[in-house]
Design a protein around this motif. Structure first.
Motif: not given
Lengths: 314, 99
Positions: A119-124, A126-128, A163-169
Motif C-alpha cells: 500500500a505504501d507503493v500505491c500511496v507514494i 498518489w501523494l509523493v 495515476k497508477q498510484g491513485y488507481e491502486m489506492v
C-alpha cells in the motif's frame, strides 16, 4: 567581477520571460543556485528508486510488477535528464555524484521513510508523485533553459506515476476491511512527510526570495503546498480515504483548505540525517555506485580496444 | 572509496526524429563510453515511449556553436533584407481577395 550593469541586464532578461542558456552571461550566484537545486533534484530521483524498488520482487501481480518496473526505470531516466541539464553549467557528473555519495549534497527527505507494505507503493504514487508533479509543472517554466526542458520531459512521464498510484489506492480503499486498513495506514504515515516535500515554510526558506526573483522557482513553498492540498482533499474524498489532519477545513473566505501544524521538528531531524532510512539509503546508493565501478571501467576499456583495432585496420 | 580522479565517460548530444519525414530534434545529452553504447543509452534514456523513430548521437565536443556575445553582428546580415519576405511585395487587389 560582476558589474551592476550586467546584473541589471540579466534581471531585465528574466523579467521579459527569456530563458537563460548555458553560454549566456549569468551571475555566479545564479549558476550556483541552479547547480544546488538541480543536483538535489537529480539525487532525489535516483534515491527515489529505492523505496519502491524494495517491492518489485513482491508485487501482487505481474501487471503491477511491470508497472512498477516501468515507473522505477522512469525515475532513473529523470535523474539522468536532470544531471545532463546541470552539467551544462560546467560541473562534471562525477563531481556531482561524489558530492552526493561522499559529501554534503542533499536529496528530498521523503525518501528516508520506509515502505512497509505494498500500500505504501500505491500511496507514494498518489501523494509523493502527485506532490512532485505540482513542483515540476512549475519548474518546467524555470528560467534556466536546460533545467526547464528537463522538467517538461519529466512532467510528460510523471502523470502515469500518479495515476497508477491513485488507481491502486482506489482499489484498496474499496476492497476488504484488511485492504482498507492497509491503505489508510499508508496514507496516515505518508501525509505529513509529503507536505514537507514542498520545503520549509516561506518564513524559514532563506533561498526562496532569490530563486523567485530569478524565476528559477515561480511559486513559494507554501503556495505550492496549498495547491497540492486543495487538489488532494477532493481526491481523498472521492475514494473514501481520510487525511490524518483534524484541522483540515475548507475556508470560505480564501477558497482554500486550512490545515494543521506541520511537524517541522521531524522534517529538520530527517534533513540532518536522522530519519529511519537515511543511513540505509546512503549505504545502498554507495554500494550500487561502487559495485558498478568495474562496469564503467570495462566499458571504457572495451571502447579503447575497439578504437585501437579500427585504427590498426586502416 | 571515491572515484573523483576517474573521468566521466565522454558526453554525447542526442537528437531524435519524432516521426517519418520530420526533422531531427535535440533531446538532451548523456555519457557513454563509445558511439554504440551512446546509441543504446539514448534509446533507454530518451525514447522509452516511442518518442522517436530515429536517433543521432554526436560527441558534444564536435559541435561548433555560435556564441551569445556575437549574436547581434553574426545574424545582422539577415535583418536589413526585407525583400526576402513575401510581405515585401504588393499584389493586385483582385488577386489578394482570392487567396
Amino acid at each position: 567581477m560582476e558589474t551592476q550593469q550586467q546584473l541589471d541586464n540579466f534581471q531585465a532578461r528574466i523579467d521579459a520571460g527569456e530563458k537563460i542558456e548555458p553560454k549566456d552571461w549569468m551571475p555566479d550566484r545564479y549558476r550556483q543556485q541552479i547547480i544546488r537545486m538541480g543536483s538535489q533534484h537529480a539525487h532525489s530521483e535516483i534515491v527515489g528508486m529505492l523505496p519502491e524498488g524494495n517491492w518489485i520482487g513482491r508485487a501482487p501481480s505481474l501487471k503491477r510488477k511491470l508497472v512498477l518496473l516501468a515507473k522505477v526505470q522512469d525515475e532513473a531516466g529523470h535523474g539522468l535528464y536532470l544531471y545532463s541539464a546541470i552539467e551544462t553549467l560546467g560541473v562534471s557528473r562525477a563531481d556531482l555524484i561524489d558530492q552526493y555519495l561522499y559529501g554534503s549534497a542533499k536529496y528530498s527527505s521523503i525518501f528516508n521513510y520506509p515502505t512497509l507494505s505494498y500500500a505504501d507503493v500505491c500511496v507514494i504514487g498518489w501523494l509523493v508523485d502527485g506532490a512532485a508533479i505540482v513542483n515540476q509543472t512549475k519548474l518546467a517554466q524555470s528560467s534556466y533553459g536546460p533545467y526547464s526542458r528537463a522538467n517538461i520531459r519529466i512532467c510528460r512521464e510523471e502523470s502515469f506515476h500518479k495515476k497508477q498510484g491513485y488507481e491502486m489506492v482506489a482499489k484498496l480503499a474499496s476492497g476488504t476491511p484488511a485492504q482498507r486498513k492497509m491503505v489508510q495506514d499508508a496514507v496516515n504515515r505518508f501525509w505529513w512527510p509529503t507536505l514537507m516535500m514542498f520545503g520549509p515554510s516561506d518564513s524559514d526558506s532563506p533561498n526562496s526570495a532569490e530563486l523567485i526573483k530569478w524565476k528559477v522557482k515561480l511559486n513559494t513553498n507554501d503556495e505550492l503546498r496549498q495547491h497540492f492540498i486543495d487538489r488532494t482533499v477532493m481526491e481523498a474524498e472521492a475514494v473514501n480515504i481520510t487525511l490524518p489532519d483534524p484541522d483540515l477545513k475548507f475556508n470560505q473566505e480564501t477558497g482554500h483548505w486550512d490545515y494543521g501544524d506541520i511537524p517541522w521538528d521531524e522534517f529538520w531531524d530527517v534533513v540532518q540525517g536522522n530519519g529511519v532510512m537515511n543511513r540505509e539509503r546512503m549505504k545502498a546508493r554507495r554500494e550500487a555506485h561502487e559495485n558498478g565501478a568495474w562496469v564503467r571501467k570495462a566499458a571504457q576499456a572495451y571502447a579503447r580496444k575497439k578504437k585501437l583495432s579500427r585504427e590498426q585496420a586502416s | 572509496m571515491s572515484e573523483k580522479n576517474e573521468k566521466d565517460w565522454p558526453l554525447w548530444e542526442v537528437f531524435y526524429q519524432p516521426n517519418n519525414g520530420k526533422p531531427y530534434e535535440h533531446a538532451g545529452s548523456l555519457h557513454a563510453a563509445d558511439a554504440e553504447n551512446a546509441l543504446q543509452n539514448a534509446r533507454d534514456a530518451y525514447a522509452r515511449r516511442n518518442e522517436g523513430i530515429g536517433i543521432w548521437v554526436v560527441p558534444s565536443n564536435q559541435i561548433t556553436a555560435s556564441t551569445p556575445e556575437d549574436m547581434g553582428p553574426f545574424f545582422d546580415p539577415a535583418s536589413d533584407k526585407p525583400y526576402r519576405h513575401p510581405q515585401f511585395y504588393s499584389v493586385p487587389r483582385a488577386v489578394k481577395k482570392r487567396s
